[in-house]
Motif scaffolding. Structure first.
Motif, PDB file in Angstrom:
ATOM      1  N   GLU A   1      35.290  43.345  37.212  1.00 51.43           N
ATOM      2  CA  GLU A   1      34.835  42.202  37.804  1.00 51.43           C
ATOM      3  C   GLU A   1      35.353  40.710  37.136  1.00 51.43           C
ATOM      4  O   GLU A   1      35.733  39.834  37.801  1.00 51.43           O
ATOM      5  N   LEU A   2      35.506  40.850  35.754  1.00 51.23           N
ATOM      6  CA  LEU A   2      36.075  39.943  35.006  1.00 51.23           C
ATOM      7  C   LEU A   2      37.554  39.662  35.252  1.00 51.23           C
ATOM      8  O   LEU A   2      38.211  38.394  35.624  1.00 51.23           O
TER       9      LEU A   2
ATOM     10  N   ALA B   1      39.005  40.308  38.289  1.00 53.60           N
ATOM     11  CA  ALA B   1      39.116  39.940  39.787  1.00 53.60           C
ATOM     12  C   ALA B   1      38.837  38.290  39.912  1.00 53.60           C
ATOM     13  O   ALA B   1      39.286  37.624  40.485  1.00 53.60           O
ATOM     14  N   LEU B   2      37.626  38.012  38.932  1.00 53.03           N
ATOM     15  CA  LEU B   2      37.120  36.639  38.983  1.00 53.03           C
ATOM     16  C   LEU B   2      38.383  35.800  38.146  1.00 53.03           C
ATOM     17  O   LEU B   2      38.429  34.390  38.605  1.00 53.03           O
ATOM     18  N   TYR B   3      38.515  36.125  37.041  1.00 52.48           N
ATOM     19  CA  TYR B   3      39.183  35.255  36.183  1.00 52.48           C
ATOM     20  C   TYR B   3      40.665  35.602  35.749  1.00 52.48           C
ATOM     21  O   TYR B   3      41.203  34.841  34.946  1.00 52.48           O
ATOM     22  N   ASP B   4      41.091  36.688  36.470  1.00 50.89           N
ATOM     23  CA  ASP B   4      42.410  37.063  35.958  1.00 50.89           C
ATOM     24  C   ASP B   4      42.821  37.451  34.830  1.00 50.89           C
ATOM     25  O   ASP B   4      43.630  36.925  34.056  1.00 50.89           O
ATOM     26  N   ILE B   5      41.826  37.913  34.190  1.00 50.39           N
ATOM     27  CA  ILE B   5      41.948  38.549  32.663  1.00 50.39           C
ATOM     28  C   ILE B   5      42.602  39.852  32.554  1.00 50.39           C
ATOM     29  O   ILE B   5      42.097  40.611  33.474  1.00 50.39           O
ATOM     30  N   ASP B   6      43.549  40.070  31.545  1.00 53.58           N
ATOM     31  CA  ASP B   6      43.874  41.504  31.568  1.00 53.58           C
ATOM     32  C   ASP B   6      42.898  42.682  31.346  1.00 53.58           C
ATOM     33  O   ASP B   6      42.146  42.245  30.607  1.00 53.58           O
ATOM     34  N   HIS B   7      43.310  43.545  32.039  1.00 50.96           N
ATOM     35  CA  HIS B   7      42.335  44.865  31.961  1.00 50.96           C
ATOM     36  C   HIS B   7      41.581  44.956  30.681  1.00 50.96           C
ATOM     37  O   HIS B   7      40.433  45.114  30.156  1.00 50.96           O
ATOM     38  N   ALA B   8      42.744  45.257  29.567  1.00 53.76           N
ATOM     39  CA  ALA B   8      42.038  45.857  28.211  1.00 53.76           C
ATOM     40  C   ALA B   8      41.553  44.425  27.663  1.00 53.76           C
ATOM     41  O   ALA B   8      40.251  44.852  26.765  1.00 53.76           O
ATOM     42  N   ALA B   9      42.169  43.363  28.010  1.00 52.06           N
ATOM     43  CA  ALA B   9      41.459  42.380  27.239  1.00 52.06           C
ATOM     44  C   ALA B   9      39.707  42.310  27.813  1.00 52.06           C
ATOM     45  O   ALA B   9      38.671  41.943  26.918  1.00 52.06           O
ATOM     46  N   THR B  10      39.420  42.616  28.874  1.00 57.86           N
ATOM     47  CA  THR B  10      37.856  42.586  29.290  1.00 57.86           C
ATOM     48  C   THR B  10      37.337  43.528  28.536  1.00 57.86           C
ATOM     49  O   THR B  10      36.093  43.381  28.261  1.00 57.86           O
ATOM     50  N   LEU B  11      37.916  45.029  28.408  1.00 57.67           N
ATOM     51  CA  LEU B  11      37.197  45.837  27.650  1.00 57.67           C
ATOM     52  C   LEU B  11      36.780  45.564  26.277  1.00 57.67           C
ATOM     53  O   LEU B  11      35.751  45.791  25.919  1.00 57.67           O
ATOM     54  N   ALA B  12      37.606  45.076  25.540  1.00 56.53           N
ATOM     55  CA  ALA B  12      37.684  44.713  24.225  1.00 56.53           C
ATOM     56  C   ALA B  12      36.368  43.569  23.981  1.00 56.53           C
ATOM     57  O   ALA B  12      35.682  43.730  23.260  1.00 56.53           O
TER      58      ALA B  12
ATOM     59  N   ILE C   1      29.391  36.651  37.679  1.00 56.79           N
ATOM     60  CA  ILE C   1      29.936  38.082  37.252  1.00 56.79           C
ATOM     61  C   ILE C   1      28.596  38.971  37.869  1.00 56.79           C
ATOM     62  O   ILE C   1      29.095  39.915  38.599  1.00 56.79           O
ATOM     63  N   ILE C   2      27.508  38.554  37.631  1.00 62.12           N
ATOM     64  CA  ILE C   2      26.204  39.591  38.218  1.00 62.12           C
ATOM     65  C   ILE C   2      26.492  39.364  39.581  1.00 62.12           C
ATOM     66  O   ILE C   2      26.261  40.668  40.213  1.00 62.12           O
ATOM     67  N   ALA C   3      26.634  38.453  40.250  1.00 60.24           N
ATOM     68  CA  ALA C   3      26.676  38.435  41.679  1.00 60.24           C
ATOM     69  C   ALA C   3      27.735  39.336  42.348  1.00 60.24           C
ATOM     70  O   ALA C   3      27.586  39.895  43.467  1.00 60.24           O
ATOM     71  N   SER C   4      28.982  39.179  41.634  1.00 56.00           N
ATOM     72  CA  SER C   4      29.978  39.994  42.036  1.00 56.00           C
ATOM     73  C   SER C   4      29.951  41.455  42.033  1.00 56.00           C
ATOM     74  O   SER C   4      29.969  42.259  42.821  1.00 56.00           O
ATOM     75  N   LEU C   5      29.328  41.780  40.717  1.00 56.51           N
ATOM     76  CA  LEU C   5      28.851  43.389  40.667  1.00 56.51           C
ATOM     77  C   LEU C   5      28.136  43.680  41.714  1.00 56.51           C
ATOM     78  O   LEU C   5      28.194  44.664  42.128  1.00 56.51           O
ATOM     79  N   GLU C   6      26.984  42.932  42.009  1.00 54.34           N
ATOM     80  CA  GLU C   6      26.163  43.390  43.088  1.00 54.34           C
ATOM     81  C   GLU C   6      26.683  43.245  44.398  1.00 54.34           C
ATOM     82  O   GLU C   6      26.658  44.384  45.268  1.00 54.34           O
TER      83      GLU C   6
END
Ligand code: NZQ
Ligand code: ZN
Length: 385
Positions: free
Chosen positions: A270-271, A273-284, A354-359
């Motif tokens: 979700e992060l 898709a919404l903010y174009d943050i690298d995949h691994a950066a969201t996880l860390a 972020i929560i709305a997007s998850l839902e």
């Protein structure tokens, strides 16, 4: 241990110079579509090696598959495959190129609207053209697994989907191809692979000792070799160890017979898709907070992680768990990753969307116990600020 099937038909071709061997893996006379990204393979010599290996085949190219591959771009390749009568796909690049090529392979033979393949999480796939992979970025495990992740920008949706049709026939893992990675992608790769292991290990024990110990071996290797890859980028042994870790972390082996989590990944998508943050950066950024809100249900496994990975034996159970989460954050920071949402430019104001997007993507019961609700994710996000 739970019952399981382990099925992985991808032939791994590991080692320096192995791109030269791919011709033997592609049927003679095949019309081959070579897919790649923004051009890194042209500057590091991988493209030339592929061309030399496939002399004699009819080759067509499709470039421009972006990081977090985009549906609209991939559909252009699907048209090309149909127009030119392609019968083999060769993905040359990182996880994005390989994931995108899996989608192209399935969409090209899909009888209906290809978006159904994604929306159904892969169950609508009816087949796929055969594909192979030349990996240049060890991270996702896509080179020998049945997963893909595709983004549809118009819908702010980044969705993972799965099918046995997506396994590459072969994957070349030549560590030398990774020497040209910029530091940020070295870090992304190590952290993504580490997170894949944690998503399959930090759950609850089912007495699966082999899977546990393989997972621990992968984690310890990544902790040892990740910083070395940053310090000494052309060290072949270091790159080899990381490349093998990333593949084994997500090829179906360590998830066999055990519960799996994946909640951090789903929130991470979700992060991105919404903010174009690298995949691994969201996880860390997400992991420490996600572990704080799930630490009771993961207690036994977190204690094992604290002991066997971080050597923590002092203090009571809660202190050891807290210290293990902190050690993990420190490892990510050593790998030059940000570990707070604010460092990525996000604040508490972003949490509701972020929560709305998850839902909206029906990600409302995540985790190994299906109890990581949007409310729990909200609590975790507050701890990640
Ligand atoms: O596009 P090019 O020019 O090739 O540059 C790429 C891209 O900009 C560059 N790169 C790759 N190899 C290089 C290189 N640069 C220099 N030298 C090399 N040897 O690196 C950049 C990032 O590439 P990308 O493929 O996007 O990275 P990664 O492999 O981390 O893949 C990320 C994608 O995979 C998905 C992620 O969500 C994301 O969309 N994942 C796929 C999974 C799977 N299929 O099982 C699981 C993962 O959890 C993940 O979700
Ligand atoms: Zn991942």
């Amino acid at each position: 241990m739970f019952n399981f099937d382990f099925y992985n038909p991808t032939k791994l071709m590991f080692g320096q110079g192995r791109i030269a061997d791919i011709a033997g893996e592609i049927p003679p006379g095949a019309k081959v579509l070579i897919t790649y990204g923004g051009g890194s393979i042209k500057s590091n010599g991988v493209y030339d090696q592929v061309m030399a290996a496939l002399k004699g085949y009819e080759l067509i190219e499709f470039s421009g598959i972006e990081p977090n591959p985009v549906y609209e771009t991939l559909m252009q390749a699907v048209d090309l495959v149909k127009e030119r009568g392609i019968d083999f796909l060769l993905a040359v690049g990182g996880g994005s190129v390989i994931d995108g090529t899996k989608f192209i392979a399935a969409a090209a033979v899909h009888p209906g609207d290809p978006w159904e393949i994604v929306l159904s999480r892969g169950t609508a796939a009816r087949g796929a053209l055969p594909l192979g992979a030349v990996l240049t970025l060890p991270a996702t495990g896509s080179e020998s697994n049945y997963r893909a992740v595709v983004t549809r920008q118009a819908m702010n949706a980044k969705i993972s989907f799965y099918s046995d049709f997506f396994f590459p026939r072969f994957a070349v893992l030549d560590p030398v191809t990774t020497y040209s990675l910029p530091p940020v992608q070295i870090s992304n790769g190590v952290v993504d692979a580490y997170m894949h292991v944690l998503e399959q290990y930090l759950t609850y024990p089912v007495n699966a000792r082999v899977q546990e110990r393989i997972s621990e071996g992968l984690l310890l290797t990544l902790i040892e070799e990740g910083p070395r890859a940053l310090a000494d980028p052309t060290n072949y042994e270091v790159r080899s160890n990381i490349m093998l870790c990333a593949t084994l972390a997500l090829n179906g082996l360590i998830s066999s017979g055990v519960p799996t989590d994946w909640s951090t990944h789903m929130v991470g998508h979700e992060l991105t898709a919404l903010y174009d943050i690298d995949h691994a950066a969201t996880l860390a950024v997400l992991l420490p907070g996600m572990l704080q809100v799930t630490r009771e249900e993961k207690r036994l496994r977190l204690l094992q992680y604290a002991h066997r990975i971080w050597g923590l034996t002092e203090g009571d159970e809660d202190e050891r768990i807290t210290a293990a989460i902190e050690k993990t954050r420190e490892f990510f920071e050593l790998m030059q990753m940000k570990t707070c949402l604010q460092d990525l430019g996000l604040t508490a104001d972003n949490i509701p969307e972020i929560i709305a997007s998850l839902e909206s993507h029906d990600m409302v019961r995540l985790g190994e116990n299906k109890n990581v609700t949007p409310e729990k994710v909200r609590q975790a996000l507050e701890l990640c600020l």
